[in-house]
Design a protein around this motif. Structure first.
Motif, PDB file in Angstrom:
ATOM      1  N   SER A 271       1.016  -0.715  -0.182  1.00 45.87           N
ATOM      2  CA  SER A 271      -0.321   0.460   0.002  1.00 45.87           C
ATOM      3  C   SER A 271       1.149   1.014  -0.377  1.00 45.87           C
ATOM      4  O   SER A 271       2.213   1.388   0.860  1.00 45.87           O
ATOM      5  N   GLU A 272       0.884   2.648  -0.674  1.00 44.72           N
ATOM      6  CA  GLU A 272       1.688   3.766  -0.355  1.00 44.72           C
ATOM      7  C   GLU A 272       1.375   4.225   1.191  1.00 44.72           C
ATOM      8  O   GLU A 272       2.459   4.818   1.267  1.00 44.72           O
ATOM      9  N   ALA A 273       0.935   3.853   2.005  1.00 45.74           N
ATOM     10  CA  ALA A 273       1.581   3.856   3.368  1.00 45.74           C
ATOM     11  C   ALA A 273       2.519   3.393   3.637  1.00 45.74           C
ATOM     12  O   ALA A 273       3.332   3.281   4.959  1.00 45.74           O
ATOM     13  N   GLY A 351       4.668   7.572   8.955  1.00 45.10           N
ATOM     14  CA  GLY A 351       3.329   8.520   8.723  1.00 45.10           C
ATOM     15  C   GLY A 351       2.791   9.718   9.519  1.00 45.10           C
ATOM     16  O   GLY A 351       4.137  10.677   9.969  1.00 45.10           O
ATOM     17  N   GLN A 353      -0.003   9.358  12.433  1.00 46.65           N
ATOM     18  CA  GLN A 353      -0.827   9.190  13.446  1.00 46.65           C
ATOM     19  C   GLN A 353       0.322   8.498  14.416  1.00 46.65           C
ATOM     20  O   GLN A 353       1.281   8.033  14.533  1.00 46.65           O
ATOM     21  N   SER A 420      -1.770  -0.315   6.645  1.00 43.71           N
ATOM     22  CA  SER A 420      -3.067   1.025   6.397  1.00 43.71           C
ATOM     23  C   SER A 420      -2.271   2.107   6.718  1.00 43.71           C
ATOM     24  O   SER A 420      -2.958   3.304   6.537  1.00 43.71           O
ATOM     25  N   ALA A 421      -1.617   2.764   7.431  1.00 44.95           N
ATOM     26  CA  ALA A 421      -1.499   3.485   8.283  1.00 44.95           C
ATOM     27  C   ALA A 421       0.065   3.094   9.128  1.00 44.95           C
ATOM     28  O   ALA A 421       0.074   2.164   9.746  1.00 44.95           O
ATOM     29  N   ALA A 422       1.212   4.253   9.018  1.00 45.40           N
ATOM     30  CA  ALA A 422       2.086   4.138   9.865  1.00 45.40           C
ATOM     31  C   ALA A 422       2.070   5.164  10.626  1.00 45.40           C
ATOM     32  O   ALA A 422       1.705   5.916  10.472  1.00 45.40           O
TER      33      ALA A 422
END
Length: 450
Positions: A271-273, A351, A353, A420-422
């Motif tokens: 994924s781009e994450a 990321g 978050q 989905s997120a880093a």
């Protein structure tokens, strides 16, 4: 004392004088200490130094290698002569050739003077402070399995008949402990660690407190129920997976068909994450250096970016097989070993978050804080894995009860696609390589528990 660069130059001259068409010499001098403490006392103390020289010689497309520890004129000549002799009887290999010289920039700050300034008694006290902090943090901390301080300092020089020449010095140190917490009729362990260029960069209280907190958090752990759910990998676990992926992106592994990334260059693999770089010049990277194990400048290489596989990691030999150029990724395990392509500092891009925000995004799932047997639990060809794990349940977006004795299973490329997120905060992790990574949220992963 003879400079290492001068020794390397003399070895190259000796090898060409012994019949080599081209030659390269790699010289290293390193030393290190390790202190282990237990029960408020120093349990063991070791200190070691070693130095040696390795010479590669080429006669056409035949290459030979020899190494030794005698830096006298006769000793250097003997090593160089053995390398040239080995080349004369080696099989032809059309891809065997010396690296071409390239200019490289110096990289200041790789060596911390505190490593030499701190006497052994002072670093032993640092290790004792790590243990003391953990033991004093909570009455449920029943002991410390081990508390360790270790450091190393190395000077490396390289020279070749093609014009490669360079020298640098680097240092590193780390401390860690395994704390033991007792409760609910069981004992749980917790890891705390820190790393730096020198001992003044370590925070022993923080390391001891982390180990205690991790152990205490696992008291009362049970098996989670089996299901597929979101998973947050903490930094140590994310680093272990990143190290596996970095190994699978080494060109030799790919060329031998022992990688799930064979034939996938340019394809969508994540994924781009998830963004993965290899950065041999990161100022904070433990493996940083101005040049690699064969004198090619270290650089920043995008491996996975924009969801696609952008590059493999090449040394000169594996690059020759592809008709390309080295990515400055030749590594050595000291003067005894030949260079081969591998990662330097693997960097998973942070990321935006926080960890709390990752947990909130997960909703109901599991935080994986530790895995066991990851390298043996992964098929190097397919990337399929199934490994033991422990951590915490995530319920309504917050950490809940501890869980252990469960497995997480999947396939590496599919897992990267499910990132989905880093997290926003990355950490350097020294185990199994040099990796900087934040926690990662995997949208779905199979959990096998009760």
């Amino acid at each position: 004392m003879t400079q290492l660069s001068e020794l390397a130059r003399r070895a190259v001259e000796a090898a060409t004088g012994a019949g080599a068409g081209e030659a390269e010499a790699y010289v290293s001098r390193e030393g290190g200490r390790e202190v282990r403490v237990h029960g408020g006392e120093v349990e063991s103390l070791t200190a070691a130094t070693q130095s040696g020289i390795g010479v590669r010689a080429w006669i056409g497309h035949r290459v030979g290698y020899a190494y030794g520890t005698d830096f006298s004129e006769a000793g250097v000549r003997a090593v160089a002569g053995r390398a040239a002799e080995a080349a004369s009887v080696a099989d032809e290999d059309e891809f065997a050739s010396p690296p071409e010289p390239s200019e490289f920039e110096g990289l200041p700050g790789l060596s911390d003077p505190s490593l030499a300034e701190w006497e052994t008694s002072r670093v032993a006290e640092l290790a004792l402070t790590v243990e003391r902090t953990a033991l004093g943090s909570d009455p449920r901390i029943a002991g410390v399995e081990q508390a360790v301080y270790a450091d190393s300092a190395e000077r490396v020089a390289i020279a070749s008949s093609t014009g490669v020449a360079g020298e640098y010095e680097a240092s590193s140190c780390y401390a860690y402990l395994q704390a033991l917490a007792e409760g609910d009729g069981a004992r749980e362990t917790g890891l705390g660690f820190g790393l730096a260029r020198g001992p003044r960069g370590l925070d022993p209280e923080s390391i001891g407190a982390e180990g205690a907190e991790r152990a205490l958090a696992m008291i009362g752990a049970t098996k989670p129920r089996s299901r597929s759910c979101p998973v947050v990998l903490d930094e140590t676990v994310a680093a272990s997976f990143a190290g596996l992926i970095g190994g699978a992106l080494a060109a030799r592994a790919v060329q031998r068909g022992r990688s799930p990334f064979v034939g996938r260059l340019g394809e969508e693999v994540a994924s781009e994450a998830f963004v993965l770089l290899d950065d041999g010049r990161d100022p904070d990277g433990p493996a940083s250096a101005p040049f690699d194990g064969e004198g090619v400048p270290r650089r920043r290489t995008a491996l996975v970016e924009g969801g696609r596989l952008r590059s493999f990691l090449f040394d000169t030999y594996s690059a020759n097989r592809e008709g390309g150029a080295s990515t400055g990724s030749a590594s050595r395990q000291g003067y005894r070993s030949l260079p081969s392509a591998s990662s330097s500092n693997l960097v998973v891009a942070p990321g935006t978050q926080s960890l709390d925000e990752l947990l909130a995004l997960a909703g109901d799932g599991v935080l994986v804080a530790d895995v066991a047997g990851l390298h043996s639990g992964v098929n190097p060809v397919t990337g399929v894995f199934s490994v033991g794990a422990s951590g915490r349940v995530i319920r309504d977006g917050e950490l809940a009860e501890p869980v252990r004795e469960f497995t997480i299973a999947g396939e590496l490329v599919a897992m990267l696609g499910a990132v989905s997120a880093a997290g926003a905060e990355a950490r350097w992790v020294p185990f199994g390589g040099s990796v900087s990574t934040p926690p990662l949220l995997i949208a779905e992963m199979a959990i096998s528990g009760s």
